[in-house]
Design an enzyme around this catalytic site. Structure first.
Site, PDB file in Angstrom:
ATOM      1  N   GLY A  27       0.414  -1.296   0.024  1.00 21.16           N
ATOM      2  CA  GLY A  27      -0.074  -0.114  -0.330  1.00 21.16           C
ATOM      3  C   GLY A  27       0.795   1.381  -0.315  1.00 21.16           C
ATOM      4  O   GLY A  27       2.422   1.102   0.137  1.00 21.16           O
ATOM      5  N   SER A  28       0.154   2.379  -0.230  1.00 19.92           N
ATOM      6  CA  SER A  28       0.822   3.205  -0.145  1.00 19.92           C
ATOM      7  C   SER A  28       1.472   4.315   1.178  1.00 19.92           C
ATOM      8  O   SER A  28       2.703   5.295   0.588  1.00 19.92           O
ATOM      9  CB  SER A  28      -0.042   4.707  -0.876  1.00 19.92           C
ATOM     10  OG  SER A  28      -1.358   4.753   0.136  1.00 19.92           O
ATOM     11  N   THR A  29       1.175   3.822   2.226  1.00 17.15           N
ATOM     12  CA  THR A  29       2.160   4.064   3.683  1.00 17.15           C
ATOM     13  C   THR A  29       3.129   3.189   3.563  1.00 17.15           C
ATOM     14  O   THR A  29       3.937   4.167   3.919  1.00 17.15           O
ATOM     15  CB  THR A  29       1.056   4.255   4.559  1.00 17.15           C
ATOM     16  OG1 THR A  29      -0.445   5.109   4.250  1.00 17.15           O
ATOM     17  CG2 THR A  29       1.531   4.962   5.519  1.00 17.15           C
ATOM     18  N   GLU A 103      -1.707 -10.621   2.973  1.00 14.58           N
ATOM     19  CA  GLU A 103      -1.585  -9.817   3.816  1.00 14.58           C
ATOM     20  C   GLU A 103      -2.470 -10.940   5.309  1.00 14.58           C
ATOM     21  O   GLU A 103      -1.959 -10.438   6.163  1.00 14.58           O
ATOM     22  CB  GLU A 103      -2.626  -8.408   3.650  1.00 14.58           C
ATOM     23  CG  GLU A 103      -2.182  -7.577   2.981  1.00 14.58           C
ATOM     24  CD  GLU A 103      -2.722  -6.399   2.395  1.00 14.58           C
ATOM     25  OE1 GLU A 103      -1.952  -5.217   2.492  1.00 14.58           O
ATOM     26  OE2 GLU A 103      -3.749  -6.033   3.092  1.00 14.58           O
TER      27      GLU A 103
END
EC number: 5.3.1.6
Length: 224
Positions: A27-29, A103
């Protein structure tokens, strides 16, 4: 402009110690977590990463982070991942990036799970963000119809090109929309009973520490 995702993602690296097996989320974080870990590895840190997606695997390899598959590790010391929503009971929705199955498998094998988020991801009740469910392509329409009978609206996830989105596992994703998941345990049981649903994006008993970056750049640590 303050980059909350970068602040949260890099902060989580403080929990990583030499010799650890580290679960690498998607993910982006957590992207920024992996970038920072790459720097730390290049400066002498010894870790082994377990990637939760092909995207993460490619990023880690490009940064020189050694990787092993989940099959090749007995357990994972810490997994750092993002989340789409987290409520006040430490229950979350994940899978906006399509990696929910891997995940969850990696999170289950981890001694500690840290989620990195910006403050808008903290909510009173889950449901503003769609709940993804990973389904096998064979008969996915039957799953959609089964949910429709329960007045549960779903949208088949597609790529920007219009083609059906396919996960790293070769499955499709149905996103449940226009629902509030106040009784998340009930939803978990309901979805588990429908044949063809491989996994869902409710993560109810996983996270230990939330690293939350505020709009002003401050970090809030929320522990169970």
């Amino acid at each position: 402009m303050i980059n909350q995702k970068k602040i949260a993602g890099e902060k989580a690296c403080e929990w990583i110690k030499d010799g650890m097996v580290v679960g690498l989320g998607t993910g982006s974080t957590v992207y920024y977590t992996i970038e920072k870990l790459g720097e730390m590895v290049n400066n002498g840190l010894h870790i082994t990463g377990v990637a939760t997606s092909e995207e993460t695997s490619k990023q880690a390899q490009n940064l020189g982070i050694p990787l092993k598959s989940l099959n090749d590790v007995a357990e994972i010391d810490i997994t750092i991942d993002g989340a789409d929503e987290i409520d006040t009971d430490f229950q979350g929705i994940k899978g906006g990036g399509g990696a929910l199955l891997r995940e969850k498998m990696v999170a289950s094998a981890s001694l500690k799970n840290i989620w990195v988020v910006s403050e808008e991801k903290l909510v009173r009740n889950l449901g503003k963000f769609p709940l993804p469910i990973e389904v096998i392509p064979f008969g996915w329409k039957q799953i959609e119809r089964t949910l429709e009978k329960e007045h549960i609206q779903t949208i088949l996830r597609r790529q920007s090109s219009g083609e059906i989105y396919v996960t790293n596992n070769g499955n499709y994703i149905l996103d449940i929309v226009n629902q509030t998941f106040r009784d998340a345990e009930m939803w978990q049981e309901k979805l588990a009973q429908i044949p063809g649903i491989v996994e869902h994006g409710l993560f109810l008993h996983y996270v230990d520490i939330i690293v939350c970056a505020k709009a002003n750049g401050e970090i809030e640590l929320i522990k169970k």
